[in-house]
Scaffold this active site. Structure first.
Site, PDB file in Angstrom:
ATOM      1  CG  ASP A 258      -1.786   1.263   1.261  1.00  5.90           C
ATOM      2  OD1 ASP A 258      -2.649   1.422   0.385  1.00  5.90           O
ATOM      3  OD2 ASP A 258      -1.574   2.089   2.178  1.00  5.90           O
TER       4      ASP A 258
ATOM      5  CD  GLU B 169      -5.067   1.281  -4.502  1.00  2.75           C
ATOM      6  OE1 GLU B 169      -6.221   1.696  -4.632  1.00  2.75           O
ATOM      7  OE2 GLU B 169      -4.413   1.369  -3.442  1.00  2.75           O
TER       8      GLU B 169
ATOM      9  CG  ASP C  70      -1.445   3.618   5.826  1.00  2.67           C
ATOM     10  OD1 ASP C  70      -2.402   4.004   5.127  1.00  2.67           O
ATOM     11  OD2 ASP C  70      -0.688   4.395   6.422  1.00  2.67           O
TER      12      ASP C  70
END
Length: 407
Positions: A196, A280, A361
């Site tokens: 992340d 991501e 997170d």
């Protein structure tokens, strides 16, 4: 796959003059090619072919008084400049037809001698070589001193000499890597991880590891402000202004080099320790239009993900990019319940369905790993989050009896 290995060059005064002459000749030939094609377009004629341009702009131009100085540099440099112009037009037309991925590419423009970045390219036909003493011997330039920071893994097919905005010279070699040798160099790994990316921490891994953001630009802002102020006080066109411009460029180059080195070290470590990585696909352009623009650009997420991509291909690893609309910060990684969006100041939250307390997170990193299909059960099978019942406050009726709708 092909990779580039860049090394710092230290040319002497005469070699700098020869390189400046080569940069100028390559720029003139490129501009002549663009002008020839623009003239043909305005006249409604067919575009001249590469062979015609080579004969007129290089071979015949050397015989004229106005372009006789083109013979002072290697002919390969001029030919490669024509190839760059042809490639620019191919990319432009492919972009118009929608055949080229990415942002739209504009028509080729004339190069200016005031551009702070200059480059030329030597192929094998130029007969450049690396001397026994470790110098780079370039035709009509000489043996240039090179700072070898590592060993070339294979014989280069071409070399580009680049002068950046800070006045530094680099030699960029094109290397064809050996997949078998790369796979043997990388140790075996059976771990998988989800990443992340953020601003408070540059990266939070699904195993709980948090990597702080170095904030290279933020830390250098005081120095950048000072050198930029000094540049604004200098008279345009003066030598002192050029010296001040070099100071600004060198300060920015230090920031960019430190950020690139950080990305290389972190990406190499992640590729070495994990067989599969989930990350991501962030909308960097959209985030760059918000109040967080400076911090987003300072983080350099796009460069970091690009490094992960090519290193995963080179060393036989797996990189999975999940969609940017995946609700990784809204879903409980323990039970899969969707808890809705949350403002950025909320760093921890409690799942209303199962009562699990999550770090924002860390929970997002675990959801990235799961959405990428990298999470495994106890028996070793890959899993994705299952379906869960909607919470009462998520339903559209909010507990009220449904009313008949008009036809």
């Amino acid at each position: 796959m092909q990779l580039r290995y860049a090394f710092r060059l230290y040319p002497d005064t005469g070699q700098r003059t020869a390189l400046a002459r080569a940069f100028g000749c390559a720029r003139v030939v490129y501009n002549d090619a663009v002008r020839a094609r623009e003239d043909a377009r305005r006249a409604g004629e067919a575009f001249p072919t590469a062979s015609v341009l080579s004969r007129k702009l290089i071979t015949e131009a050397k015989q004229t008084p106005g372009r006789s100085w083109l013979g002072e540099v290697s002919a390969v440099v001029l030919q490669q400049s024509l190839r760059d112009a042809e490639a620019a037009y191919r990319n432009f037309f492919a972009s118009l037809k929608g055949e080229r991925r990415g942002a739209k590419t504009g028509a080729p423009r004339f190069k200016s001698r005031k551009d702070t970045r200059q480059s030329i390219r030597f192929t094998a036909n130029a007969r450049w070589s690396i001397t026994g003493s470790g110098r780079l011997n370039l035709p009509k330039v000489g043996a240039v001193k090179v700072k070898w920071s590592r060993v070339l893994p294979a014989r280069p097919s071409s070399v580009s000499v680049i002068k950046d905005a800070a006045g530094r010279y680099f030699a960029s070699f094109v290397i064809e890597t050996d997949p078998a040798a790369d796979a043997a160099w990388m140790p075996d790994a059976d771990h998988t991880v989800g990443i992340d990316l953020g601003l408070t921490h540059f990266a939070v891994l699904s195993d709980g590891t948090k990597i702080d953001s170095p904030r290279f630009l933020r830390r250098a802002e005081k120095k950048l402000k000072k050198v930029q102020w000094e540049l604004s006080r200098k008279q345009k066109g003066s030598r002192n202004r050029e010296k001040a411009r070099l100071k600004v460029a060198r300060a920015h180059a230090q920031v960019a080099d430190a950020r690139r080195e950080f990305h290389h070290q972190l990406s190499t470590r992640l590729i070495r320790d994990n067989q599969a990585i989930g990350v991501e696909d962030l909308a960097v352009k959209g985030l760059a239009r918000t109040r967080l623009a400076k911090s987003v650009h300072d983080a350099g997420w796009t460069q970091f993900v690009r490094m992960l991509e090519y290193k995963a291909v080179r060393y036989g690893r797996t990189l999975v990019k999940i969609g940017r609309f995946e609700p990784t910060s809204q879903v409980c990684s323990a039970c899969g319940a969707k808890d809705g969006p949350k403002p950025l100041h909320i760093r921890t939250w409690t799942c209303a369905a199962c009562g699990a307390v999550h770090d924002r997170d860390h929970n997002a990193a675990k959801n990235v790993k799961t959405a990428a299909g990298l999470a495994v059960t106890a028996c070793g099978a890959q899993v994705r989050p299952g379906l869960v019942l909607a919470q009462r406050d998520e339903a559209g009726s909010h507990g009220l009896p449904p009313e008949p709708r008009a036809a």
